[in-house]
Enzyme design. Structure first.
Site, PDB file in Angstrom:
ATOM      1  CB  CYS A 124      -1.061   0.003   1.206  1.00  0.00           C
ATOM      2  SG  CYS A 124      -1.821  -1.442   1.391  1.00  0.00           S
TER       3      CYS A 124
ATOM      4  CD  GLU B  19      -4.949   5.942   2.670  1.00  0.00           C
ATOM      5  OE1 GLU B  19      -3.831   6.465   3.045  1.00  0.00           O
ATOM      6  OE2 GLU B  19      -5.135   4.803   2.000  1.00  0.00           O
TER       7      GLU B  19
END
Length: 196
Positions: A69, A118
């Site tokens: 990530c 996000e």
């Protein structure tokens, strides 16, 4: 001279950039919406690569999560950012073919007093080579049976996640969404073992 702090891209609710901020300053109780990405990698047996986040990281230390990530830098494409972080975190420098499987994934998640907020496109790809974790980022890695993990993530009737309870919430939500969209590419990557 110290390098400039890593910047993340701040966005509005429509995902349009509205500025940047130092990465170290954006994960708190009022975390602004920003861009990120996730990568799931599968080997020739349909297993998924997971990493345990380094124990000294300020966010989600010791938590298991999908292969990689991160955040794209200003002016950097999501795919370029994914390859950059795969190399930095896991030592994977091979040019993996990544497929954008969830272009609009978005989530909020809390750890202690810190929040993630996000828009996080999700890539999938195949990789069966060596992994060399960077101890600054990764404490350990493991290959996990994808179907066991995915079943645990989509079965909302389960009272708990069993062996996957200590996996990041975003990796579980992303897995559930990947299964729900049932793409041909995901089925190809997670089907019965491939011949070498």
């Amino acid at each position: 001279m110290n390098p400039l702090p890593e910047q993340v891209i701040l966005v509005d609710d429509a995902g349009q950039p509205i500025g940047t901020a130092p990465k170290a300053t954006v994960h708190h109780a009022h975390t602004p919406l920003h861009l990120a990405f996730s990568v799931f990698l599968f080997d020739d047996q349909g297993r998924a690569l997971f990493q345990q986040r380094a124990l000294h990281k300020p966010t989600w230390p010791g938590v298991w999560s999908n292969a990689c990530c991160g955040h794209p830098l200003p002016g950097e494409s999501f795919e370029a950012a994914a390859h950059r972080r795969l190399a930095y975190e896991l030592g994977i420098t091979a040019r993996i073919e990544l497929t954008l499987a969830l272009p609009h994934f978005r989530y909020r998640a809390q750890w202690a007093e810190l929040w993630e907020n996000e828009i996080c496109p999700v890539f999938i790809g195949r990789y069966a080579g060596p992994v060399a974790p960077n101890p600054a980022e990764v404490a350990a890695t493991r290959w996990v049976d994808w179907h066991l993990f995915a079943d645990a993530c989509i079965d909302t009737q389960l009272p708990h996640l069993g062996e996957f309870a200590d996996y990041s919430p975003w990796s579980r939500w992303e897995a559930a969404d990947l299964i729900a969209q049932n793409s041909d590419r995901l089925l190809e990557l997670t089907s019965s073992p491939q011949l070498a």
